[in-house]
Design a protein around this motif. Structure first.
Motif, short mmCIF file in Angstrom:
data_model
loop_
_atom_site.label_atom_id
_atom_site.label_comp_id
_atom_site.label_asym_id
_atom_site.label_seq_id
_atom_site.Cartn_x
_atom_site.Cartn_y
_atom_site.Cartn_z
N ALA A 1 29.95 97.55 75.27
CA ALA A 1 31.02 98.74 75.58
C ALA A 1 31.95 98.50 76.84
CB ALA A 1 30.38 99.70 75.26
N LEU A 2 31.22 97.26 77.68
CA LEU A 2 31.87 97.48 78.75
C LEU A 2 33.77 97.03 78.60
CD1 LEU A 2 29.05 95.69 81.04
CD2 LEU A 2 30.02 98.26 81.37
N GLY A 3 33.72 96.53 77.53
CA GLY A 3 35.36 96.20 77.12
C GLY A 3 35.25 94.98 78.05
N ASP A 4 34.58 93.78 78.66
CA ASP A 4 34.86 92.90 79.11
C ASP A 4 34.39 91.85 78.40
OD1 ASP A 4 35.15 90.73 81.76
OD2 ASP A 4 33.13 91.72 82.11
N ARG A 5 35.54 90.56 78.58
CA ARG A 5 34.81 89.45 77.80
C ARG A 5 34.23 88.53 77.86
NH1 ARG A 5 39.84 85.07 77.22
NH2 ARG A 5 38.63 84.42 76.18
N TRP A 6 33.62 88.64 79.47
CA TRP A 6 33.23 87.51 80.07
C TRP A 6 31.77 88.03 80.21
CZ3 TRP A 6 35.65 84.09 79.08
CH2 TRP A 6 37.72 83.97 79.38
N SER A 7 31.15 89.50 80.45
CA SER A 7 29.80 89.70 80.28
C SER A 7 29.48 89.95 78.99
CB SER A 7 30.47 91.55 80.77
OG SER A 7 30.13 91.84 81.87
N TYR A 8 27.57 88.95 78.92
CA TYR A 8 27.15 89.09 78.15
C TYR A 8 26.31 89.27 77.87
CZ TYR A 8 26.05 85.04 80.44
OH TYR A 8 25.18 84.28 81.31
N TYR A 9 25.53 89.67 76.35
CA TYR A 9 24.05 89.78 77.16
C TYR A 9 23.15 89.03 75.86
CZ TYR A 9 19.09 91.89 75.16
OH TYR A 9 18.30 91.83 74.53
N VAL A 10 22.55 88.50 76.47
CA VAL A 10 21.54 87.85 75.42
C VAL A 10 20.19 87.86 74.89
CG1 VAL A 10 23.22 85.73 75.52
CG2 VAL A 10 21.13 85.62 77.39
N SER A 11 19.32 87.14 73.81
CA SER A 11 17.91 87.85 73.77
C SER A 11 17.14 86.68 74.77
CB SER A 11 17.95 88.02 71.80
OG SER A 11 17.73 86.05 71.72
N ALA A 12 15.55 86.91 74.78
CA ALA A 12 15.30 86.07 75.40
C ALA A 12 15.47 84.42 74.82
CB ALA A 12 13.83 86.49 74.99
N GLU A 13 15.07 84.62 73.65
CA GLU A 13 15.19 83.00 73.22
C GLU A 13 16.19 82.28 73.22
OE1 GLU A 13 14.24 81.31 69.11
OE2 GLU A 13 15.15 83.08 68.66
N GLU A 14 17.97 82.98 73.40
CA GLU A 14 18.69 83.27 73.41
C GLU A 14 19.27 82.43 75.07
OE1 GLU A 14 22.03 84.96 70.52
OE2 GLU A 14 20.97 86.36 71.86
N PHE A 15 18.25 83.10 76.01
CA PHE A 15 18.29 83.29 77.39
C PHE A 15 17.86 81.96 77.81
CE2 PHE A 15 17.00 84.26 82.06
CZ PHE A 15 18.26 84.40 82.07
N ALA A 16 16.59 81.44 77.80
CA ALA A 16 15.42 79.96 77.76
C ALA A 16 16.60 79.51 77.16
CB ALA A 16 14.79 80.68 76.77
N GLU A 17 17.54 79.58 75.76
CA GLU A 17 18.74 77.77 76.04
C GLU A 17 19.48 77.80 76.87
OE1 GLU A 17 20.07 78.28 71.76
OE2 GLU A 17 18.21 78.10 71.14
N VAL A 18 20.35 79.05 77.58
CA VAL A 18 21.14 79.35 78.85
C VAL A 18 20.43 78.62 80.42
CG1 VAL A 18 22.26 80.81 79.88
CG2 VAL A 18 22.31 81.94 76.96
#
Length: 402
Positions: free
Chosen positions: A82-99
């Motif tokens: 909802a921020l409307g910023d294409r560069w901000s993101y949220y990832v789940s715990a599982e996805e964040f481990a991969e990040v």
């Protein structure tokens, strides 16, 4: 309260709904007559998200069938979107481990890079890391990964396959590959694999090609090693390939630019508090003809690497226009192990140009290619002789040498 403290407080508030089950006891529902609406008493200081989750847990008829972690991930993702910023993101715990693995350019696995086959019949193994157990066990590029741990990878998603193959270091995994029509099974030990960040290749005409995967951990170290090795082998000109490079850490970018460029500004940034910072280069530099390959999947540090070399008249830019990323992010780990990347500032080229404002970095030598060829280049399946963008860079450097 400083702006930074305010941001941290807002972050904590935004995720506090993760543990609000206890709030359900303070919610009352008083149906009035036959009305379908419930009258509620909202405890003072409770956020809308906290309150909504408490309502769900207290009254939703099928709450026992709800995956609350999935629900919270969806809510957090929607908040950031909802921020409307294409560069901000949220990832789940599982996805964040991969990040975090990707940022460290390392992971625990068997050391193979795969690409889904168009017919869905497993995954082509395109690369085998020299330090991995797959290499030691005898798996080679060209093998087709068709299963692991008794699970078939026919019509499987690459993420599903990755979850099965990855695991704790020191544990074993059984994988099956197809080679020349024969199924071969290997039992391999998972280990920490450091992925190659940069590599060098000698091209005709004493031109060295340096391919840089990203600007995360070890980018400067491996890029400099590749450059130095090519020069020792006789390279008199360099091509840097940052196509499909997603960017990475500023400090890795600055160190590499400092090695290449003469004294001057390298990078400008302004953060959320208005603080300005300028990174500069020392006097020592590497003087030889250079070119940089870019495309629409060159982001962030990759774009600024090419822009800085070009603004110093140090390199010719070849390829397709880049994405135009102008914000930088801080990454925050949330209490449940999930993560959020928030745009917290803007950055600019040595001459103070915002690549976002100008719609990306434009190549001096535009070489457009088909989507099919671009995908093959991304998978590292195209030799330099058949790569139009590399050939255009070779031509540009040859003309400079005349």
């Amino acid at each position: 309260m400083t702006k930074k403290e305010k941001i941290i407080k807002e972050l904590v508030s935004a995720v506090s709904y993760i543990a609000v089950a206890a709030l359900a006891v303070v919610i009352t529902l008083a149906l009035t007559g036959t009305s379908q609406y419930g009258a509620v008493n909202i405890p003072e200081g409770v956020s809308k998200l906290d309150y909504l989750q408490a309502l769900l847990e207290a009254y939703y008829i099928d709450i026992d069938d709800v995956d609350m972690e999935k629900l919270q991930d969806a809510a957090a993702g929607a908040m950031v979107d909802a921020l409307g910023d294409r560069w901000s993101y949220y990832v789940s715990a599982e996805e964040f481990a991969e990040v975090k693995e990707q940022s460290a350019n390392s992971y625990v696995g068997i050391g193979v890079t795969v690409q889904a086959r168009e017919d869905g019949q497993g995954f082509d193994i395109t690369q085998v890391e020299p330090g991995g157990s797959a290499h030691a066990g005898g798996i080679v590029p060209g093998d087709v990964l068709i299963g692991a741990e008794g699970t078939s990878f026919i019509d499987a998603d690459v993420n599903e396959a990755s979850k099965i193959i990855k695991g704790k270091a020191g544990t074993t995994v059984t994988v099956t590959v197809l080679r020349d029509g024969e199924e071969i099974t290997f039992t391999l030990t998972r280990k920490l694999i450091q992925t190659q960040v940069a590599k060098g290749e000698m091209l005709p005409g004493n031109i060295g090609l340096v391919s840089i995967t990203n600007f995360n951990d070890r980018c400067y170290e491996e890029s400099k090693a590749a450059i130095d090795d090519l020069i020792r082998r006789g390279a008199t000109a360099l091509i840097f390939d940052v196509r499909n490079n997603p960017g990475g850490y500023k400090h890795e970018l600055v160190k590499l630019l400092d090695y290449l460029l003469p004294a001057g500004d390298l990078f400008h940034s302004v953060d959320y508090s208005g603080q300005k910072e300028t990174d500069t280069s020392g006097a020592s530099c590497l003087e030889m003809p250079m070119a940089v390959l870019i495309n629409g999947n060159s982001y962030s540090a990759a774009e600024f690497f090419a822009a800085a070399l070009n603004e110093y008249d140090w390199a010719t830019i070849v390829g397709d226009p880049t994405s135009g990323k102008g914000n930088f992010q801080y990454t925050f780990e949330l209490p449940d192990g999930s993560g959020v990347g928030l745009s917290v500032g803007k950055y600019y080229t040595p001459k103070g140009v915002s690549l976002a404002d100008q719609g990306g970095l434009q190549p001096e030598v535009l070489v457009e290619i088909s989507d099919e060829l671009a995908a093959e280049i991304y998978a590292d399946l195209v030799p330099y002789e058949e790569d139009p963008q590399i050939q255009a860079a070779i031509k540009a450097l040859t003309e400079v040498a005349k």
